[in-house]
Structures are given as structure tokens and as C-alpha cells.
Design a protein around this motif. Structure first.
Motif, PDB file in Angstrom:
ATOM      1  N   ALA A  71      32.389 -24.347  26.012  1.00 59.76           N
ATOM      2  CA  ALA A  71      31.415 -23.312  24.834  1.00 59.76           C
ATOM      3  C   ALA A  71      31.264 -23.623  24.377  1.00 59.76           C
ATOM      4  O   ALA A  71      29.855 -22.965  24.351  1.00 59.76           O
ATOM      5  CB  ALA A  71      33.024 -22.737  23.834  1.00 59.76           C
ATOM      6  N   VAL A  72      31.011 -25.121  23.709  1.00 56.94           N
ATOM      7  CA  VAL A  72      29.653 -25.764  23.305  1.00 56.94           C
ATOM      8  C   VAL A  72      28.371 -25.502  24.226  1.00 56.94           C
ATOM      9  O   VAL A  72      27.263 -25.469  23.651  1.00 56.94           O
ATOM     10  CB  VAL A  72      30.243 -27.215  21.890  1.00 56.94           C
ATOM     11  N   TYR A  78      25.803 -18.147  13.989  1.00 55.85           N
ATOM     12  CA  TYR A  78      27.331 -18.345  13.225  1.00 55.85           C
ATOM     13  C   TYR A  78      27.402 -20.114  13.806  1.00 55.85           C
ATOM     14  O   TYR A  78      28.487 -20.649  12.238  1.00 55.85           O
ATOM     15  CB  TYR A  78      28.397 -17.632  13.159  1.00 55.85           C
ATOM     16  N   HIS A  79      26.979 -20.468  14.997  1.00 53.82           N
ATOM     17  CA  HIS A  79      27.354 -21.655  15.318  1.00 53.82           C
ATOM     18  C   HIS A  79      26.804 -22.037  14.848  1.00 53.82           C
ATOM     19  O   HIS A  79      27.183 -23.796  13.851  1.00 53.82           O
ATOM     20  CB  HIS A  79      27.569 -21.673  16.975  1.00 53.82           C
ATOM     21  N   ALA A  80      25.457 -22.398  14.349  1.00 51.52           N
ATOM     22  CA  ALA A  80      24.205 -23.124  14.419  1.00 51.52           C
ATOM     23  C   ALA A  80      23.982 -23.181  12.182  1.00 51.52           C
ATOM     24  O   ALA A  80      23.989 -24.082  12.065  1.00 51.52           O
ATOM     25  CB  ALA A  80      22.574 -23.660  14.815  1.00 51.52           C
ATOM     26  N   HIS A  81      24.831 -21.965  11.933  1.00 52.47           N
ATOM     27  CA  HIS A  81      24.530 -22.464  10.222  1.00 52.47           C
ATOM     28  C   HIS A  81      25.396 -22.163   9.715  1.00 52.47           C
ATOM     29  O   HIS A  81      25.156 -22.123   8.472  1.00 52.47           O
ATOM     30  CB  HIS A  81      23.606 -21.872  10.055  1.00 52.47           C
ATOM     31  N   GLY A  82      27.162 -21.542  10.359  1.00 46.65           N
ATOM     32  CA  GLY A  82      27.869 -20.895   9.450  1.00 46.65           C
ATOM     33  C   GLY A  82      27.758 -19.416   8.949  1.00 46.65           C
ATOM     34  O   GLY A  82      28.587 -19.012   8.116  1.00 46.65           O
ATOM     35  N   ALA A  83      26.661 -18.997   9.565  1.00 41.17           N
ATOM     36  CA  ALA A  83      26.341 -17.452   8.280  1.00 41.17           C
ATOM     37  C   ALA A  83      25.740 -16.833   9.571  1.00 41.17           C
ATOM     38  O   ALA A  83      25.032 -17.277  10.202  1.00 41.17           O
ATOM     39  CB  ALA A  83      25.600 -17.891   7.072  1.00 41.17           C
ATOM     40  N   LEU A 124      32.683 -25.921  16.528  1.00 41.25           N
ATOM     41  CA  LEU A 124      33.535 -24.219  17.191  1.00 41.25           C
ATOM     42  C   LEU A 124      34.208 -25.135  18.001  1.00 41.25           C
ATOM     43  O   LEU A 124      34.254 -26.653  18.879  1.00 41.25           O
ATOM     44  CB  LEU A 124      31.753 -24.175  18.325  1.00 41.25           C
ATOM     45  N   HIS A 125      35.236 -23.811  18.250  1.00 40.38           N
ATOM     46  CA  HIS A 125      36.145 -24.853  19.047  1.00 40.38           C
ATOM     47  C   HIS A 125      37.094 -24.109  19.780  1.00 40.38           C
ATOM     48  O   HIS A 125      37.097 -22.414  19.492  1.00 40.38           O
ATOM     49  CB  HIS A 125      37.868 -25.132  18.062  1.00 40.38           C
ATOM     50  N   VAL A 126      37.635 -24.314  21.128  1.00 39.25           N
ATOM     51  CA  VAL A 126      38.551 -23.654  21.519  1.00 39.25           C
ATOM     52  C   VAL A 126      39.892 -24.303  21.257  1.00 39.25           C
ATOM     53  O   VAL A 126      40.734 -24.476  21.441  1.00 39.25           O
ATOM     54  CB  VAL A 126      38.475 -23.541  23.349  1.00 39.25           C
ATOM     55  N   VAL A 127      40.512 -22.759  20.646  1.00 40.52           N
ATOM     56  CA  VAL A 127      42.058 -22.559  20.279  1.00 40.52           C
ATOM     57  C   VAL A 127      43.297 -22.003  20.984  1.00 40.52           C
ATOM     58  O   VAL A 127      42.573 -20.915  22.117  1.00 40.52           O
ATOM     59  CB  VAL A 127      42.130 -22.647  18.634  1.00 40.52           C
TER      60      VAL A 127
END
Length: 340
Positions: free
Chosen positions: A318-319, A43-48, A12-15
């Protein structure tokens, strides 16, 4: 502008991204608050999220309140400056919508912050977003922007009430799970006329929130037992497979269980024989269709729902915000404050 994106599990990133510009029929919304949803956490924990796999950078978020900053061609300028919430669903083209499904069940529709399609549908955790004007719902001036950010999950809860018949006059209701959706379901059940509302959970802190928003009875599982065959309606909001059987056990003969919590993928063993012998109705509840309007109206009359918001973080945290939102023993609804 800032945006909160994921590139996959624990990534997870702030861009910084270019600011979007509205086309004809669109508006720019400067985001005030965004609520972290269970799907964002997946989505953050598993990418899905279920079968929806992150395959490109995805801006998360779909529970937002903000202020209309500019309007594209063909729109009246008096919408600028108004506090709004956004319906996250984008319907499929009319030719594909002939099966009578609501916005929550369209096969080819999209949803803000979703990887269900490719390219992904980018979400709303950003300083500004562009949406169609018909996605806007205008919020009463008396409603604080942070409470307005509860509109989307409240609509989810109201849809579950609709799935249970919509009229709870004189009924005893059990809500299994005191997370944000479960606590908002308390408000929905009260609005529908429930005679009594009981909420069960594994942790005391969320039960305290449930009591604050109108639960009559709270049950700390492990210390208290859920009565058997005692409720006319059970809304199962935890998403724990074991809770489904418990919900079937708790409902009266001829009663209704609504499965609102998202279960893990794959098959699960349920005691479906009780559905037959006791004529119990089991219904699913997916997102919402038209209930966002009712949610906006209810927020103007329910200041007690502010208690559901337990933590607020700046986007650059955010994290930490996502980690807090994933800890149901310490948090209920966690918001991101974009400062609009």
C-alpha cells in the motif's frame, strides 16, 4: 481481514480487523479492486483532506468494485455473487434533507473513507465491507472488475460535464490536467457530444493516456501554449491555482469554466474581472449526485478507459502504491487488488 488505515501524516498501515456482519437491509461486499483517490493521498501525506483532520484510525478508500458475498435480513438472495460498485455517500436523516441538495452537498451526509465527521466514516480499502443495499450499483457481466473500479471517479467527471450544461454538441472543450479525473472527463465530454477535446498537462505520460481515451489534441505545457479564448467549455481538473486563471483566459466570451480540481485551502488571487467583461460563467463541481448510474452504463461501452489504469498493487504494498499514485509524471489511476 486486511484493511488499509492511516493514523495521520505518513502513517499508513495494513492491519487485521474483525470481519463485518450485515444487519437487516445491508450486504457484505468482498472487495476486488480499489482506486486510490486524491483525497486518500491527502490523508496519507498530510493527515488531513482540507479541513477534515484524521483524529482516529481511518480506513481509507471509496472507489471500489467487488462481489456481493452475503445479504442481511429482508434482502433477496439473488444479489449474492453479483459484481457491484458502491455509492460512497450516506445521506443524512430525512428531516435534515429538506433543502433540495444532492447527495454531494448534504451538510450532514457522510462519505466512505472520510474524516469530515467524528467518529470518522470508515472506508472501503478492506477485504470486506458492509454497506446499505441501496448503495449498490450492479455492473454488466461484460465489464472487468478492475474497470468497474473506475465508476466512482467517472461519476465525478460526468458531474462536471453536467455542471457545464451537459450538452456539448458542436462545442470545443479544453480539459486542464490529465490526471485520472481529467482523462475520465475526456470520456464524459465525448459522451456529451463534444466537437473537439483538447487536454493540457505538465507531463507527457498522462497526455499519452488522454490521447488513448479519446482526446483529439494534447498540449504539453512548457512546450506548447494553450490558445486564448478558443474553447466553449473548460474543465479545470488539475487543482493548481495558476490553472484557474489560465482556464478563464482560454475560454471564449460567454463560455463556461468548471472548477473540478480541488484547490488548496485558503484564498487565491483570480482575475475575476474577466468573468464580468467577457460574461464568463465559473462553476464549481463537487463529487457527484446521481451520475454513478450513467458511469456504470458508460463503462460497459468504453473499453478504452482501461488505459487510465496504469498500476495495480497488492494491499501489502500500500505505501508503494500511494507513492506511485502521488507521482503524476509516472502514473494515472493506481488500483489496489484485494483479490476477490
Amino acid at each position: 481481514m486486511r484493511a488499509i488505515v492511516t493514523a495521520g501524516a505518513r502513517n499508513l498501515h495494513v492491519v487485521e480487523q474483525p470481519e463485518p456482519q450485515p444487519a437487516a437491509g445491508e450486504v457484505t461486499v468482498r472487495v476486488g479492486f480499489g482506486g486510490i483517490c486524491g483525497s486518500d493521498l491527502h490523508y496519507h501525506a498530510h493527515g488531513a483532506n482540507g479541513a477534515a483532520l484524521v483524529r482516529e484510525l481511518l480506513t481509507l478508500g471509496h472507489e471500489i468494485a467487488g462481489v456481493v458475498e452475503s445479504a442481511g435480513a429482508g434482502l433477496e438472495s439473488d444479489v449474492v455473487g453479483r459484481l457491484v460498485v458502491v455509492h460512497p455517500a450516506t445521506p443524512c436523516p430525512p428531516a435534515g434533507c429538506t433543502d433540495g441538495r444532492g447527495l454531494n452537498r448534504l451538510r450532514s451526509g457522510t462519505y466512505l473513507g472520510s474524516a469530515a465527521h467524528f467518529p470518522h466514516t470508515q472506508g472501503a480499502f478492506a477485504d470486506r465491507i458492509v454497506v446499505r443495499a441501496d448503495q449498490l450499483r450492479f455492473v454488466d457481466d461484460s465489464v472487468p472488475a478492475r474497470r468497474a473500479a473506475l465508476a466512482e471517479p467517472l461519476a465525478v467527471a460526468l458531474h462536471a460535464v453536467s455542471q457545464a450544461g451537459g450538452d456539448f454538441q458542436g462545442l470545443d472543450v479544453l480539459i486542464s490536467g490529465a490526471g485520472p479525473i481529467g482523462c475520465l472527463a475526456v470520456a464524459g465530454a465525448r459522451r456529451a457530444g463534444a466537437q473537439s477535446i483538447t487536454v493540457s498537462d505538465l507531463h507527457q505520460a498522462p497526455l499519452d493516456v488522454a490521447r488513448s481515451v479519446g482526446a483529439d489534441v494534447t498540449l504539453l505545457l512548457g512546450s506548447a501554449e494553450v490558445p486564448t479564448a478558443a474553447f466553449d467549455v473548460v474543465i479545470e481538473a488539475s487543482g493548481a491555482p495558476a490553472a484557474v486563471n489560465a482556464a478563464i483566459k482560454a475560454v471564449r466570451d460567454g463560455g463556461t469554466v468548471v472548477q473540478l480540481g480541488i484547490l488548496p485551502p485558503g484564498p487565491h488571487p483570480f482575475d475575476l474581472g474577466q468573468l464580468i467583461t467577457r460574461e464568463v460563467t465559473l462553476r464549481g463541481s463537487q463529487r457527484f449526485d446521481v451520475e454513478l448510474d450513467a458511469a456504470v452504463e458508460l463503462l460497459a461501452r468504453a473499453p478504452e478507459l482501461d488505459a487510465i489504469i496504469t498500476h495495480v498493487f497488492a494491499p501489502d504494498k500500500a505505501v508503494e502504491a500511494f507513492e506511485m499514485a502521488a507521482d503524476s509524471s509516472r502514473s494515472c489511476k493506481v488500483l489496489l487488488d484485494f483479490g476477490a
